[in-house]
Design a protein around this motif. Structure first.
Motif, PDB file in Angstrom:
ATOM      1  N   ASN A 132       0.845  -1.192   0.000  1.00 20.40           N
ATOM      2  CA  ASN A 132       0.000   0.000   0.000  1.00 20.40           C
ATOM      3  C   ASN A 132       0.884   1.247   0.000  1.00 20.40           C
ATOM      4  OD1 ASN A 132      -2.453  -1.381   0.125  1.00 20.40           O
ATOM      5  ND2 ASN A 132      -2.552  -1.306   2.355  1.00 20.40           N
ATOM      6  N   ILE A 133       0.548   2.193  -0.881  1.00 19.81           N
ATOM      7  CA  ILE A 133       1.294   3.450  -0.958  1.00 19.81           C
ATOM      8  C   ILE A 133       0.314   4.609  -0.787  1.00 19.81           C
ATOM      9  CG2 ILE A 133       2.781   4.916  -2.363  1.00 19.81           C
ATOM     10  CD1 ILE A 133       4.109   2.298  -1.506  1.00 19.81           C
ATOM     11  N   GLY A 134       0.410   5.287   0.342  1.00 18.90           N
ATOM     12  CA  GLY A 134      -0.460   6.424   0.627  1.00 18.90           C
ATOM     13  C   GLY A 134       0.110   7.217   1.781  1.00 18.90           C
ATOM     14  N   THR A 135      -0.763   7.852   2.550  1.00 30.45           N
ATOM     15  CA  THR A 135      -0.323   8.605   3.721  1.00 30.45           C
ATOM     16  C   THR A 135      -0.735   7.932   5.017  1.00 30.45           C
ATOM     17  OG1 THR A 135      -2.332   9.963   3.727  1.00 30.45           O
ATOM     18  CG2 THR A 135      -0.462  10.781   2.458  1.00 30.45           C
ATOM     19  N   GLY A 136      -1.659   6.964   4.934  1.00 24.56           N
ATOM     20  CA  GLY A 136      -2.118   6.282   6.136  1.00 24.56           C
ATOM     21  C   GLY A 136      -3.172   7.047   6.905  1.00 24.56           C
ATOM     22  N   LYS A 137      -3.786   8.057   6.275  1.00 24.78           N
ATOM     23  CA  LYS A 137      -4.837   8.817   6.947  1.00 24.78           C
ATOM     24  C   LYS A 137      -5.863   9.293   5.918  1.00 24.78           C
ATOM     25  CE  LYS A 137      -4.510  13.080   7.961  1.00 24.78           C
ATOM     26  NZ  LYS A 137      -4.221  14.389   8.582  1.00 24.78           N
ATOM     27  N   ILE A 138      -7.068   9.573   6.406  1.00 28.81           N
ATOM     28  CA  ILE A 138      -8.132  10.083   5.547  1.00 28.81           C
ATOM     29  C   ILE A 138      -8.133  11.616   5.590  1.00 28.81           C
ATOM     30  CG2 ILE A 138     -10.637  10.262   5.246  1.00 28.81           C
ATOM     31  CD1 ILE A 138     -10.888   7.443   6.354  1.00 28.81           C
ATOM     32  N   THR A 139      -8.234  12.226   4.422  1.00 28.54           N
ATOM     33  CA  THR A 139      -8.415  13.671   4.325  1.00 28.54           C
ATOM     34  C   THR A 139      -9.753  13.908   3.637  1.00 28.54           C
ATOM     35  OG1 THR A 139      -6.025  14.020   4.117  1.00 28.54           O
ATOM     36  CG2 THR A 139      -7.469  15.842   3.478  1.00 28.54           C
ATOM     37  N   SER A 140     -10.655  14.624   4.289  1.00 28.95           N
ATOM     38  CA  SER A 140     -11.983  14.854   3.731  1.00 28.95           C
ATOM     39  C   SER A 140     -11.937  15.942   2.668  1.00 28.95           C
ATOM     40  CB  SER A 140     -12.960  15.262   4.833  1.00 28.95           C
ATOM     41  OG  SER A 140     -12.674  16.570   5.292  1.00 28.95           O
ATOM     42  N   ASN A 141     -12.969  15.983   1.833  1.00 28.33           N
ATOM     43  CA  ASN A 141     -13.063  17.041   0.815  1.00 28.33           C
ATOM     44  C   ASN A 141     -13.103  18.421   1.450  1.00 28.33           C
ATOM     45  OD1 ASN A 141     -13.071  15.107  -1.163  1.00 28.33           O
ATOM     46  ND2 ASN A 141     -15.277  15.222  -1.576  1.00 28.33           N
ATOM     47  N   ALA A 142     -13.777  18.536   2.606  1.00 33.39           N
ATOM     48  CA  ALA A 142     -13.835  19.829   3.295  1.00 33.39           C
ATOM     49  C   ALA A 142     -12.452  20.242   3.793  1.00 33.39           C
ATOM     50  CB  ALA A 142     -14.820  19.764   4.460  1.00 33.39           C
ATOM     51  N   GLU A 143     -11.688  19.298   4.318  1.00 31.46           N
ATOM     52  CA  GLU A 143     -10.326  19.596   4.775  1.00 31.46           C
ATOM     53  C   GLU A 143      -9.450  20.028   3.600  1.00 31.46           C
ATOM     54  OE1 GLU A 143      -9.253  16.776   8.513  1.00 31.46           O
ATOM     55  OE2 GLU A 143      -9.851  15.720   6.688  1.00 31.46           O
ATOM     56  N   LEU A 144      -9.619  19.358   2.468  1.00 28.36           N
ATOM     57  CA  LEU A 144      -8.854  19.727   1.278  1.00 28.36           C
ATOM     58  C   LEU A 144      -9.193  21.144   0.827  1.00 28.36           C
ATOM     59  CD1 LEU A 144      -9.027  16.445  -0.841  1.00 28.36           C
ATOM     60  CD2 LEU A 144      -6.935  17.565  -0.068  1.00 28.36           C
ATOM     61  N   ALA A 145     -10.489  21.437   0.762  1.00 27.49           N
ATOM     62  CA  ALA A 145     -10.921  22.759   0.311  1.00 27.49           C
ATOM     63  C   ALA A 145     -10.382  23.852   1.221  1.00 27.49           C
ATOM     64  CB  ALA A 145     -12.449  22.811   0.248  1.00 27.49           C
ATOM     65  N   TYR A 146     -10.429  23.627   2.514  1.00 29.18           N
ATOM     66  CA  TYR A 146      -9.926  24.614   3.475  1.00 29.18           C
ATOM     67  C   TYR A 146      -8.415  24.794   3.310  1.00 29.18           C
ATOM     68  CZ  TYR A 146      -8.591  26.830   7.867  1.00 29.18           C
ATOM     69  OH  TYR A 146      -8.048  27.669   8.802  1.00 29.18           O
ATOM     70  N   ALA A 147      -7.687  23.670   3.184  1.00 33.72           N
ATOM     71  CA  ALA A 147      -6.231  23.737   3.072  1.00 33.72           C
ATOM     72  C   ALA A 147      -5.793  24.435   1.788  1.00 33.72           C
ATOM     73  CB  ALA A 147      -5.639  22.326   3.129  1.00 33.72           C
ATOM     74  N   PHE A 148      -6.484  24.169   0.687  1.00 30.13           N
ATOM     75  CA  PHE A 148      -6.122  24.808  -0.579  1.00 30.13           C
ATOM     76  C   PHE A 148      -6.470  26.293  -0.558  1.00 30.13           C
ATOM     77  CE2 PHE A 148      -5.296  20.663  -2.217  1.00 30.13           C
ATOM     78  CZ  PHE A 148      -4.533  20.840  -3.358  1.00 30.13           C
ATOM     79  N   GLY A 149      -7.640  26.634  -0.001  1.00 35.19           N
ATOM     80  CA  GLY A 149      -7.996  28.043   0.093  1.00 35.19           C
ATOM     81  C   GLY A 149      -6.998  28.817   0.923  1.00 35.19           C
ATOM     82  N   LYS A 150      -6.604  28.246   2.047  1.00 36.45           N
ATOM     83  CA  LYS A 150      -5.629  28.900   2.928  1.00 36.45           C
ATOM     84  C   LYS A 150      -4.248  28.939   2.282  1.00 36.45           C
ATOM     85  CE  LYS A 150      -3.572  28.523   7.549  1.00 36.45           C
ATOM     86  NZ  LYS A 150      -3.545  27.735   8.818  1.00 36.45           N
TER      87      LYS A 150
END
Length: 304
Positions: free
Chosen positions: A226-244
């Protein structure tokens, strides 16, 4: 080190060449004649069919197999014909490597092999219940790789890649990822269905390239990772992080439509222990680098 690379003109392949072209001499088979030249330490070689793989891969110490039809959104029509060529293509790659006695092979698979509605971190030895024909085909290719490993003592490493994000040319203008990046760049609101709780194990494309490089560096290892980060990132978290992260005042526009509800996380401990892989870009760093890459693609001179 000379390395064969299928899919070298694609999203992951181009990042792999750009990031590791100074360490590996890539040989890229392609049907696109305009790519028949040397660039970034990668030789693009025109092929007429998959029968040419032996000619292209001759002299390689390893082969990375990324090529295949990709899934865009959920394949609701369940058409096998959309992805069945991925199986025959992969078998041709494995067969060529066997004939040339190239044992160090990296095969790109996908998180799509798992049922994507369970928040429990999925492990490589868990049950695979794909919800798409694409995922079914990826499992089939994995099983063919296992046969080659058993029968011919090859070291095919299958990497189940999480949802990848990054900047690429000709981005799908209708996808959430395109809107996420473009709207953040323009300072526009980011549209989210429902409450934006749908989430995935998100990995930056440069970490995908890093994982592949780690796998190349383990020539005697085989199996599924498995290749990933090992955690879930929600669409809302993504939107907030990209906006910021883009800093242009973009907000979130919640749309009254049902969201998919996907909540998928991968256990990456096996890749950490055996391949030496750990993601280097977590959310804030990923957004910052995507901003830089997107500004560079848009021709901004002050994106450093």
């Amino acid at each position: 080190m000379k390395v064969g690379l299928t899919g070298g003109t694609g999203f992951i392949g181009q990042y792999l060449i750009n990031e590791y072209g100074s360490e590996m001499e890539f040989v890229v088979p392609t049907r696109r004649t305009e790519f028949q030249y040397l660039e970034n330490n990668a030789a693009y070689i025109h092929i007429e069919s998959e029968d040419d793989f032996c000619r292209v891969f001759s002299g390689c110490e390893a082969v990375i197999h990324l090529a295949g039809h990709v899934m865009h959104g959920m394949d609701t029509n369940l058409k096998v014909d959309d992805y069945v060529d991925n199986i025959s293509l992969s078998e041709r790659v494995f067969a060529a490597c066997h004939e040339l006695e190239i044992h160090n092979v990296i095969n790109a698979s996908s998180v799509a092999v798992y049922d994507q509605i369970d928040e429990t971190p999925v492990k490589e030895d868990g049950v695979c219940q794909p919800n798409s024909i694409y995922g079914v085909m990826k499992i089939a290719v994995e099983k063919i790789a296992e046969i080659y490993n058993r029968r011919f003592d090859m070291n095919i490493k299958t990497l189940r890649l999480a949802q990848g994000v990054g900047v690429q040319k000709n981005m799908d203008e209708h996808s959430f990822w395109t809107l996420l990046i473009q709207n953040s760049y323009l300072g526009k609101d980011i549209p989210l269905y429902g409450e934006g709780i749908t989430g995935r194990d998100i990995i930056y494309v440069k970490d995908m390239a890093y994982a592949i490089a780690c796998a190349v560096g383990k020539p005697h290892v085989k199996g599924v990772f498995n290749i990933g980060t090992g955690k879930i990132t929600s669409n809302a978290e993504l939107a907030y992080a990209f906006g910021k992260g883009f800093g242009k005042g973009s907000g979130i526009e919640y749309i009254d439509k049902p969201e998919s509800g996907i909540r998928t996380c991968m256990d990456i401990s096996r890749a950490e222990q055996i391949l030496g892989f750990a993601p280097r870009y977590h959310l804030a760093a990923m957004v910052a680098d995507i901003k830089y890459e997107y500004q560079k693609m848009m021709g901004e001179s002050n994106c450093g």
